[in-house]
Write a protein that holds these residues in place. Sequence first.
Motif, PDB file in Angstrom:
ATOM      1  N   ASP A 128      13.776 -11.282  20.384  1.00 60.36           N
ATOM      2  CA  ASP A 128      14.431 -12.884  19.585  1.00 60.36           C
ATOM      3  C   ASP A 128      12.869 -12.966  18.858  1.00 60.36           C
ATOM      4  O   ASP A 128      11.718 -14.064  19.462  1.00 60.36           O
ATOM      5  CB  ASP A 128      15.550 -13.111  19.610  1.00 60.36           C
ATOM      6  N   THR A 129      12.762 -13.625  17.466  1.00 64.23           N
ATOM      7  CA  THR A 129      11.629 -14.274  17.102  1.00 64.23           C
ATOM      8  C   THR A 129      11.640 -15.326  17.063  1.00 64.23           C
ATOM      9  O   THR A 129      10.877 -16.229  17.206  1.00 64.23           O
ATOM     10  CB  THR A 129      11.882 -14.277  15.508  1.00 64.23           C
ATOM     11  N   ARG A 130      13.106 -15.996  17.407  1.00 64.01           N
ATOM     12  CA  ARG A 130      12.739 -17.527  18.160  1.00 64.01           C
ATOM     13  C   ARG A 130      12.635 -17.261  19.721  1.00 64.01           C
ATOM     14  O   ARG A 130      12.038 -18.888  20.291  1.00 64.01           O
ATOM     15  CB  ARG A 130      14.452 -17.960  18.699  1.00 64.01           C
ATOM     16  N   ILE A 131      11.847 -16.637  20.680  1.00 66.44           N
ATOM     17  CA  ILE A 131      11.464 -17.135  21.662  1.00 66.44           C
ATOM     18  C   ILE A 131       9.855 -17.084  21.664  1.00 66.44           C
ATOM     19  O   ILE A 131       9.229 -16.675  20.906  1.00 66.44           O
ATOM     20  CB  ILE A 131      11.670 -15.415  22.586  1.00 66.44           C
ATOM     21  N   LYS A 132       8.999 -18.097  21.905  1.00 61.01           N
ATOM     22  CA  LYS A 132       8.173 -19.111  21.745  1.00 61.01           C
ATOM     23  C   LYS A 132       6.866 -18.825  22.676  1.00 61.01           C
ATOM     24  O   LYS A 132       7.672 -18.550  23.785  1.00 61.01           O
ATOM     25  CB  LYS A 132       8.562 -20.109  21.349  1.00 61.01           C
ATOM     26  N   PHE A 133       5.573 -19.381  22.442  1.00 61.40           N
ATOM     27  CA  PHE A 133       4.739 -19.320  23.446  1.00 61.40           C
ATOM     28  C   PHE A 133       5.106 -20.086  24.563  1.00 61.40           C
ATOM     29  O   PHE A 133       4.938 -19.998  25.949  1.00 61.40           O
ATOM     30  CB  PHE A 133       3.764 -19.796  22.910  1.00 61.40           C
ATOM     31  N   GLU A 179      16.809 -22.999  27.080  1.00 61.62           N
ATOM     32  CA  GLU A 179      16.669 -21.846  25.624  1.00 61.62           C
ATOM     33  C   GLU A 179      16.534 -20.526  25.912  1.00 61.62           C
ATOM     34  O   GLU A 179      16.871 -19.921  25.231  1.00 61.62           O
ATOM     35  CB  GLU A 179      15.611 -22.377  24.842  1.00 61.62           C
ATOM     36  N   LEU A 180      15.408 -20.391  26.872  1.00 59.93           N
ATOM     37  CA  LEU A 180      14.699 -18.971  27.448  1.00 59.93           C
ATOM     38  C   LEU A 180      16.199 -18.111  27.319  1.00 59.93           C
ATOM     39  O   LEU A 180      16.672 -17.040  26.896  1.00 59.93           O
ATOM     40  CB  LEU A 180      13.937 -19.118  28.085  1.00 59.93           C
ATOM     41  N   GLU A 181      16.959 -19.247  28.626  1.00 53.45           N
ATOM     42  CA  GLU A 181      18.081 -18.007  29.253  1.00 53.45           C
ATOM     43  C   GLU A 181      19.127 -17.585  28.196  1.00 53.45           C
ATOM     44  O   GLU A 181      19.333 -16.904  27.804  1.00 53.45           O
ATOM     45  CB  GLU A 181      18.090 -18.530  30.576  1.00 53.45           C
ATOM     46  N   THR A 182      19.649 -18.253  27.301  1.00 53.91           N
ATOM     47  CA  THR A 182      20.185 -18.193  26.662  1.00 53.91           C
ATOM     48  C   THR A 182      19.435 -17.342  25.002  1.00 53.91           C
ATOM     49  O   THR A 182      20.684 -16.111  25.311  1.00 53.91           O
ATOM     50  CB  THR A 182      19.983 -19.254  25.391  1.00 53.91           C
ATOM     51  N   LEU A 183      18.053 -17.253  25.072  1.00 51.95           N
ATOM     52  CA  LEU A 183      17.890 -16.186  24.307  1.00 51.95           C
ATOM     53  C   LEU A 183      17.548 -14.132  24.824  1.00 51.95           C
ATOM     54  O   LEU A 183      18.125 -13.647  24.182  1.00 51.95           O
ATOM     55  CB  LEU A 183      16.848 -16.747  23.675  1.00 51.95           C
TER      56      LEU A 183
END
Length: 309
Positions: free
Chosen positions: A4-9, A44-48
């Motif tokens: 998922d490209t929404r996962i950020k650094f 957010e990370l857990e949702t993604l």
Amino acid sequence: MNIDTRIKFRHLVCFLEVARQGSLARASEKLAISQPALSKTLKELETLLTATLFVRSKSGAALTEAGVAFLRYAGPSVQALREGVNSLRSGEHEPFTARLGVLSTVESLLVPEVVCRLHARHPALVVSVVTGPSAYLLSQLRVGELDLVVGRMTDSPQILGLMFEHLYSESMTLVVRNGHPLLADPHAHEHIENYPLVLPLAGTTIRKFADSLFVQHSISPPRQRLETLSLILSRRYVQCSQAIWVAPFDAVRQDLSRGDLVELELGIREPGGSVGLCSNPALTMSMAAQWCVEVLREVGEEYREGCYP
């Protein structure tokens, strides 16, 4: 499954710091962000990922099984990205750095010899050494903060998922200062319990070997003890007292050869635990780390053959 490209650094950095600290409060302090902001980022990370990574409680934040699985890849990924960015910074290249976690059993003899050989072959190499208990060092290796951990290894769950390579076996022995009353005592074996004892910390791998030594030889440990992993403290205390030190043989090898310490001739020496290096197979090993592995294997072979530095 595509990433998922929404996962950020920032998601990964926050996840790793909470995993490292075991607490949202401590992690937010380390990252210099507010706790609500950190909590939001984790959510957010857990949702993604559609997975729960931590179980929150009053005592802190503990990784779930999904969190442990994700940790195996998140740490090395972040470290690899950092190294990649550094390698592309024109004019800002730093010297090669090897990050070693070193257990007390090898810090006085093996590691200095390894560092000497590394610096002789690689003039621009920086060797960064972190000491501490095996559980802490292995956790740092797991998240990519260390390249290697060197020392007597543990059978703790902390080592699961990591790779261990045996270098040599190291025994433990009982040593005292020169002139100690037990050296002239024909029944020294029976009187050990009358003197203070220096032991590794309870719960550590090396302590298990120390306890085994006493059980195997039917010796009652004294009630008066100093428990520590510090070789400097152990050495100094034994030299200025009547204490007996249950010591890794490598840690006192040079003291014995100089006559500063004397081995009790009781026919007692625990047969030896495995000293080796631990690496993270999920982490791309840097060139500096590979140099360290090469020299560690070289010195380990000399140890096995009895050619000690």
